[in-house]
Enzyme design. Structure first.
Site, mmCIF file in Angstrom:
data_model
loop_
_atom_site.group_PDB
_atom_site.id
_atom_site.type_symbol
_atom_site.label_atom_id
_atom_site.label_comp_id
_atom_site.label_asym_id
_atom_site.label_seq_id
_atom_site.Cartn_x
_atom_site.Cartn_y
_atom_site.Cartn_z
ATOM 1 N N GLY A 17 -85.136 54.452 -7.504
ATOM 2 C CA GLY A 17 -85.288 53.251 -8.361
ATOM 3 C C GLY A 17 -86.699 53.556 -8.703
ATOM 4 O O GLY A 17 -87.713 53.818 -8.045
ATOM 5 N N ALA A 18 -86.961 53.521 -10.076
ATOM 6 C CA ALA A 18 -88.536 54.007 -10.599
ATOM 7 C C ALA A 18 -89.552 53.117 -10.244
ATOM 8 O O ALA A 18 -90.672 53.731 -9.784
ATOM 9 C CB ALA A 18 -88.217 53.965 -12.273
ATOM 10 N N ARG A 58 -89.803 64.172 -7.873
ATOM 11 C CA ARG A 58 -88.631 63.695 -8.911
ATOM 12 C C ARG A 58 -89.236 63.924 -10.312
ATOM 13 O O ARG A 58 -90.495 63.188 -10.463
ATOM 14 C CB ARG A 58 -88.036 62.380 -8.737
ATOM 15 C CG ARG A 58 -86.967 62.226 -7.438
ATOM 16 C CD ARG A 58 -86.191 61.165 -7.577
ATOM 17 N NE ARG A 58 -85.010 61.395 -8.302
ATOM 18 C CZ ARG A 58 -84.041 60.124 -8.597
ATOM 19 N NH1 ARG A 58 -84.186 59.205 -8.153
ATOM 20 N NH2 ARG A 58 -82.864 60.602 -9.279
ATOM 21 N N CYS A 124 -76.090 50.696 -12.525
ATOM 22 C CA CYS A 124 -76.816 51.396 -11.304
ATOM 23 C C CYS A 124 -77.418 50.305 -10.522
ATOM 24 O O CYS A 124 -76.723 49.089 -10.497
ATOM 25 C CB CYS A 124 -77.851 52.550 -11.988
ATOM 26 S SG CYS A 124 -78.810 53.364 -10.804
ATOM 27 N N ASP A 193 -86.337 54.139 -16.340
ATOM 28 C CA ASP A 193 -87.158 55.188 -15.601
ATOM 29 C C ASP A 193 -88.334 55.649 -16.650
ATOM 30 O O ASP A 193 -89.404 55.811 -15.886
ATOM 31 C CB ASP A 193 -86.403 56.421 -15.311
ATOM 32 C CG ASP A 193 -85.472 56.072 -13.948
ATOM 33 O OD1 ASP A 193 -84.346 55.495 -14.246
ATOM 34 O OD2 ASP A 193 -85.995 56.341 -13.023
ATOM 35 N N LYS A 229 -93.421 51.963 -16.777
ATOM 36 C CA LYS A 229 -92.567 52.809 -17.317
ATOM 37 C C LYS A 229 -92.570 53.301 -18.606
ATOM 38 O O LYS A 229 -91.892 54.108 -19.052
ATOM 39 C CB LYS A 229 -91.020 52.098 -17.087
ATOM 40 C CG LYS A 229 -90.883 50.970 -15.862
ATOM 41 C CD LYS A 229 -90.272 52.067 -14.671
ATOM 42 C CE LYS A 229 -89.867 51.111 -13.728
ATOM 43 N NZ LYS A 229 -88.937 50.303 -13.750
HETATM 44 C C1 RUB Z 1 -82.305 54.681 -10.714
HETATM 45 C C2 RUB Z 1 -82.094 53.880 -11.938
HETATM 46 C C3 RUB Z 1 -82.575 52.592 -12.328
HETATM 47 C C4 RUB Z 1 -84.236 52.683 -13.010
HETATM 48 C C5 RUB Z 1 -84.871 51.415 -12.855
HETATM 49 O O1 RUB Z 1 -81.975 55.769 -10.671
HETATM 50 O O2 RUB Z 1 -81.953 54.525 -13.291
HETATM 51 O O3 RUB Z 1 -81.893 51.912 -13.445
HETATM 52 O O4 RUB Z 1 -84.982 53.537 -12.045
HETATM 53 O O5 RUB Z 1 -84.874 50.691 -11.480
HETATM 54 P P1 RUB Z 1 -82.045 56.606 -9.388
HETATM 55 P P2 RUB Z 1 -86.141 49.774 -11.225
HETATM 56 O O6 RUB Z 1 -80.988 55.794 -8.259
HETATM 57 O O7 RUB Z 1 -81.520 57.812 -9.614
HETATM 58 O O8 RUB Z 1 -83.487 56.380 -8.875
HETATM 59 O O9 RUB Z 1 -85.870 48.600 -12.153
HETATM 60 O O10 RUB Z 1 -85.614 49.456 -9.861
HETATM 61 O O11 RUB Z 1 -87.428 50.374 -11.099
#
Ligand code: RUB
Length: 308
Positions: A17-18, A58, A124, A193, A229
């Protein structure tokens, strides 16, 4: 966790998660500074090595790059090891604190867009999107969530369990069922992301298909995203690298011939035309305002100090 352990946990998606990877990367830099007992030069070198390791873990989420820039801001000109340590620790704590507070603001702002009785579709596992859903639920709004499985990693399982634990009614679907359920959906909420200077959203593979389907069905498509982001480097024409992972993640234990090529792109790009609005900690903004967020909110420290 050491820097190597943090970078490996990000690479293997134990931390994912980003937002979370950015905070983990910044925390690792902060710990290097806190634990260091050498001179200024060796501290700067250790921080530089750590920065490279974290950034190479990543490639797609700009949150990681922005987090590292924030942690290291203004450090190069400082005269002593002590002042470098203090600055990195202060910068890191400020970034992590801002990032955590942003979740709350995004939750409160986004929840205003959810009406009593709404069906929300999410993809996701996005902390920011879930923050909106949970806040609306806490406010007593009756809502239902439809969550995609999100092949191949099945992050949707985390999403549905998290929502079920909060008492939010939630249904899980396979990714290919999105069009079939869209007629009963009132709002789509996804995370981010990276958001480019022209307002293109980079998020989990499949996001762009969902945006197209939502557009066809006239269902609002909202992106929940902290301002870190948004990508300063795209102002300079850099393209966002879309991570491709291994074939094993797709085929699992299926008997697929070695002669078959398997592609596993992890993220995709959604053009701004398909995005109704972006829920950020500074408010709801149109995707076309991305340039202004980069220039005015992230500001010259992110842009000009790092890109000659
Ligand atoms: C996670 C993903 C999420 C964003 C945002 O991909 O695409 O939609 O990262 O997440 P992965 P957040 O599982 O490959 O990391 O809102 O938690 O930053």
């Amino acid at each position: 966790m050491s820097v190597q352990e943090t970078a490996e946990a990000i690479r293997s998606m134990e931390i994912r998660g980003a937002g979370r990877i950015a905070r983990a990367g910044v925390r690792a830099l902060c710990e290097i500074a806190e634990a260091h007992s050498g001179d200024r030069e060796s501290l700067l070198k250790d921080l530089d090595d750590a920065k490279e390791q974290i950034l190479s873990s990543r490639p797609t989420a700009i949150s990681l790059w922005n987090g590292v820039q924030a942690a290291m801001h203004g450090v190069a000109d400082l005269p002593s090891a002590e002042s470098v340590k203090e600055r990195v620790v202060e910068n890191s704590r400020a970034f992590i604190g801002r990032s955590e507070r942003a979740m709350g603001s995004i939750g409160r702002i986004g929840a205003n867009r959810i009406r009593d009785g709404d069906v929300v579709l999410t993809h996701c596992n996005s902390h920011a999107a879930l923050s909106v859903i949970k806040e609306a639920h806490r406010q007593g709004k009756r809502l239902e969530v439809i969550a995609t499985e999100s092949r191949p990693w099945r992050q949707g399982v985390i999403t549905v369990n998290e929502l079920a634990a909060e008492g939010v009614p939630v249904t899980m679907i396979v990714d290919s069922a999105v069009r079939s359920v869209m007629r009963s959906v009132d709002l789509v909420l996804v995370g981010a992301d990276t958001i480019t200077s022209s307002g293109v959203l980079i998020n989990k593979i499949g996001t762009s298909q969902i945006a197209l389907i939502a557009s066809e069905a006239r269902v609002p498509f909202l992106v929940c995203s902290e301002t870190y982001k948004f990508s300063p480097v795209t102002l300079f024409g850099e393209l966002v690298e879309i991570e491709e992972r291994g074939r094993a993640e797709i085929i699992g234990d299926a008997d697929v011939s070695e002669n078959v090529e398997v592609r596993n792109p992890v993220f995709d790009a959604t053009p701004p035309e398909y995005i109704d609005s972006m829920v950020t900690e500074i408010g709801m903004i149109p995707p076309f305002a991305a340039y202004e967020v980069i220039v005015k909110i992230l500001g010259p420290d992110y842009i000009f100090e790092n890109k000659e």
